[in-house]
Design a protein around this motif. Structure first.
Motif, PDB file in Angstrom:
ATOM      1  N   ALA A   1       0.331  -0.904  -0.313  1.00 30.01           N
ATOM      2  CA  ALA A   1       0.263  -0.035   0.037  1.00 30.01           C
ATOM      3  C   ALA A   1       0.508   0.820   0.164  1.00 30.01           C
ATOM      4  N   GLY A   2       1.759   1.815   0.543  1.00 28.58           N
ATOM      5  CA  GLY A   2       3.445   2.227   0.479  1.00 28.58           C
ATOM      6  C   GLY A   2       2.884   3.336   1.177  1.00 28.58           C
ATOM      7  N   GLY A   3       3.581   4.503   1.342  1.00 16.96           N
ATOM      8  CA  GLY A   3       3.165   5.315   2.545  1.00 16.96           C
ATOM      9  C   GLY A   3       3.462   5.241   3.950  1.00 16.96           C
ATOM     10  N   TRP A   4       2.714   5.744   5.053  1.00 15.61           N
ATOM     11  CA  TRP A   4       2.888   4.662   5.875  1.00 15.61           C
ATOM     12  C   TRP A   4       2.525   3.405   6.647  1.00 15.61           C
ATOM     13  N   TRP A   5       1.862   3.097   5.732  1.00 13.69           N
ATOM     14  CA  TRP A   5       0.446   2.034   5.981  1.00 13.69           C
ATOM     15  C   TRP A   5       1.188   0.687   6.600  1.00 13.69           C
ATOM     16  N   SER A   6       2.840   0.424   5.931  1.00 11.38           N
ATOM     17  CA  SER A   6       4.065  -0.698   6.227  1.00 11.38           C
ATOM     18  C   SER A   6       3.787  -0.602   8.590  1.00 11.38           C
ATOM     19  N   LEU A   7       4.025  -0.007   8.824  1.00 12.61           N
ATOM     20  CA  LEU A   7       3.620   0.493  10.564  1.00 12.61           C
ATOM     21  C   LEU A   7       2.177  -0.081  10.910  1.00 12.61           C
ATOM     22  N   VAL A   8       1.094  -0.632  10.394  1.00 16.66           N
ATOM     23  CA  VAL A   8       0.173  -0.970  10.745  1.00 16.66           C
ATOM     24  C   VAL A   8       0.240  -2.367  10.952  1.00 16.66           C
ATOM     25  N   ALA A   9       1.206  -3.134  10.021  1.00 17.40           N
ATOM     26  CA  ALA A   9       1.457  -4.610  10.711  1.00 17.40           C
ATOM     27  C   ALA A   9       1.276  -4.955  11.439  1.00 17.40           C
ATOM     28  N   PRO A  10       3.306  -4.330  12.151  1.00 16.73           N
ATOM     29  CA  PRO A  10       3.490  -4.467  13.640  1.00 16.73           C
ATOM     30  C   PRO A  10       2.592  -3.870  14.602  1.00 16.73           C
ATOM     31  N   ASN A  11       1.843  -3.078  14.660  1.00 19.04           N
ATOM     32  CA  ASN A  11       1.386  -2.141  15.743  1.00 19.04           C
ATOM     33  C   ASN A  11      -0.140  -3.607  15.859  1.00 19.04           C
ATOM     34  N   ALA A  12      -0.438  -4.216  14.759  1.00 22.31           N
ATOM     35  CA  ALA A  12      -1.790  -5.252  14.858  1.00 22.31           C
ATOM     36  C   ALA A  12      -1.068  -6.225  15.251  1.00 22.31           C
ATOM     37  N   VAL A  13       0.426  -6.399  14.877  1.00 24.90           N
ATOM     38  CA  VAL A  13       0.665  -7.915  15.507  1.00 24.90           C
ATOM     39  C   VAL A  13       0.889  -7.512  17.033  1.00 24.90           C
ATOM     40  N   ILE A  14       1.364  -6.450  17.633  1.00 25.27           N
ATOM     41  CA  ILE A  14       1.880  -6.283  19.065  1.00 25.27           C
ATOM     42  C   ILE A  14       0.163  -6.007  19.861  1.00 25.27           C
ATOM     43  N   LEU A  15      -0.567  -5.203  19.553  1.00 28.90           N
ATOM     44  CA  LEU A  15      -1.903  -5.354  19.712  1.00 28.90           C
ATOM     45  C   LEU A  15      -2.962  -5.860  19.802  1.00 28.90           C
TER      46      LEU A  15
ATOM     47  N   GLY B   1      11.014  -6.861   8.287  1.00 31.76           N
ATOM     48  CA  GLY B   1      11.963  -7.462   9.351  1.00 31.76           C
ATOM     49  C   GLY B   1      11.202  -8.242  10.556  1.00 31.76           C
ATOM     50  N   PHE B   2       9.954  -7.359  11.389  1.00 27.11           N
ATOM     51  CA  PHE B   2       9.603  -7.558  12.582  1.00 27.11           C
ATOM     52  C   PHE B   2       9.123  -9.097  12.404  1.00 27.11           C
ATOM     53  N   ILE B   3       8.028  -8.969  11.176  1.00 24.58           N
ATOM     54  CA  ILE B   3       7.385 -10.205  11.202  1.00 24.58           C
ATOM     55  C   ILE B   3       8.372 -11.590  10.814  1.00 24.58           C
ATOM     56  N   LEU B   4       9.251 -11.636  10.246  1.00 25.60           N
ATOM     57  CA  LEU B   4      10.200 -12.164   9.365  1.00 25.60           C
ATOM     58  C   LEU B   4      11.325 -12.676  10.486  1.00 25.60           C
ATOM     59  N   SER B   5      10.403 -12.237  12.047  1.00 27.88           N
ATOM     60  CA  SER B   5      11.718 -12.036  12.883  1.00 27.88           C
ATOM     61  C   SER B   5      10.783 -13.967  13.490  1.00 27.88           C
ATOM     62  N   THR B   6       9.501 -14.248  13.087  1.00 32.40           N
ATOM     63  CA  THR B   6       9.569 -15.461  13.001  1.00 32.40           C
ATOM     64  C   THR B   6       9.836 -17.032  12.419  1.00 32.40           C
ATOM     65  N   ASN B   7      10.204 -15.732  11.511  1.00 33.92           N
ATOM     66  CA  ASN B   7      11.585 -17.337  10.764  1.00 33.92           C
ATOM     67  C   ASN B   7      12.808 -17.905  11.755  1.00 33.92           C
ATOM     68  N   THR B   8      13.050 -16.961  12.629  1.00 36.94           N
ATOM     69  CA  THR B   8      13.260 -18.179  14.015  1.00 36.94           C
ATOM     70  C   THR B   8      13.028 -19.152  14.581  1.00 36.94           C
ATOM     71  N   LEU B   9      11.668 -18.985  14.485  1.00 38.91           N
ATOM     72  CA  LEU B   9      10.788 -19.753  15.300  1.00 38.91           C
ATOM     73  C   LEU B   9      10.435 -21.129  14.680  1.00 38.91           C
ATOM     74  N   VAL B  10      10.603 -20.562  13.396  1.00 36.06           N
ATOM     75  CA  VAL B  10       9.811 -21.437  12.385  1.00 36.06           C
ATOM     76  C   VAL B  10      11.254 -22.737  12.732  1.00 36.06           C
ATOM     77  N   GLY B  11      12.822 -21.639  11.820  1.00 38.64           N
ATOM     78  CA  GLY B  11      13.290 -22.096  11.360  1.00 38.64           C
ATOM     79  C   GLY B  11      13.893 -23.375  12.262  1.00 38.64           C
TER      80      GLY B  11
END
Length: 261
Positions: free
Chosen positions: A24-38, A124-134
């Motif tokens: 989506a571009g812009g600042w929309w990318s920050l919605v994703a990590p905040n949604a995970v945390i919330l 990078g925030f969501i791909l930190s889960t690669n360590t969990l799955v790996g």
């Protein structure tokens, strides 16, 4: 169904959400990590502790979900690279604009450096889960597919050596000063991040050095799993540079640091 969903919701919900937000571009990318945390803040506090052990009937479904983290991770990296690349790489923006009637190309062309860095942080925030799955997969040391997928998941976030240091050093030395992955009393988060990151590579190198020496093989070969792991990450980095130049490499570096941290 709940037992299957709780092991796959990151793949089914939050990785697609991150992809959409970054596209989506812009600042929309920050919605994703905040949604995970919330989500986790709310769910952890409103749900009761689940300490029951229940049999999983269709284990193949969960294994499939683990393996699907690899194409999903590569897809997220590709979307980030597309955002950082000049023009419309492979016509992705034009195709999605035609498909959705959303002007993604305009948002793509208007991305500022700070917005691109935010997108790299989100991925990078969501791909930190690669360590969990790996982590799960590289424990299956005798299963070739699991090791292949697990090491590539770790290589994407620059940490393929984890398959060595974690299995053969951490489990042996956990909670001692010999273990690079164990935080020490009074150690700050930032000091631990640096010491542990370099220390785990040192552990892996020593393990591979002994293993290859016993086999009569040179340590300076791709049979050295530390070197082959670095080569895997470098291959991804080179592909990114060829597509998106040094801007792509900068974003990939932010992705690696965010995921590792």
């Amino acid at each position: 169904m709940k037992d299957y969903f709780k092991y796959s919701y990151l793949l089914l919900v939050f990785m697609p959400l991150t992809a959409v937000c970054v596209l989506a571009g812009g600042w929309w990318s920050l919605v994703a990590p905040n949604a995970v945390i919330l989500f986790h803040l709310i769910y952890d506090n409103v749900s009761s502790p689940d300490i029951q052990t229940r049999p999983i009937k269709y284990k193949g479904i969960l294994n499939f979900m683990l393996y699907m983290h690899l194409p999903a991770s590569l897809g997220l990296v590709f979307i980030l690279v597309w955002q950082s690349a000049p023009g419309d790489f492979l016509g992705l923006g034009a195709w999605l604009t035609e498909l959705t009637s959303i002007e993604l190309l305009k948002a793509h062309n208007d991305m500022s450096l700070s917005q691109l860095l935010s997108a790299a942080f989100a991925v990078g925030f969501i791909l930190s889960t690669n360590t969990l799955v790996g982590h799960e997969l590289v424990h299956r040391t005798s299963h070739k597919l699991s090791m292949f997928v697990g090491r590539w998941l770790l290589a994407i976030v620059g940490d393929a050596q984890f398959s060595i240091s974690h299995v053969y050093a951490h489990h042996l030395n956990v909670a001692t000063h010999e273990d690079a992955a164990t935080a020490r009393r009074g150690e700050s988060l930032y000091a631990f991040f640096i010491r542990s990151s370099f220390g785990q590579y040192q552990e892996s190198w020593e393990i591979e050095k002994r293993r290859l020496k016993n086999r009569g093989t040179s340590i300076l070969s791709l049979r050295n799993r530390v070197l082959s792991g670095i080569a895997m990450t470098l291959l991804i980095a080179v592909c990114i540079i060829l597509i998106a130049g040094w801007m792509g490499f900068l974003l990939y570096t932010v992705l690696l640091l965010t995921s590792k941290f």
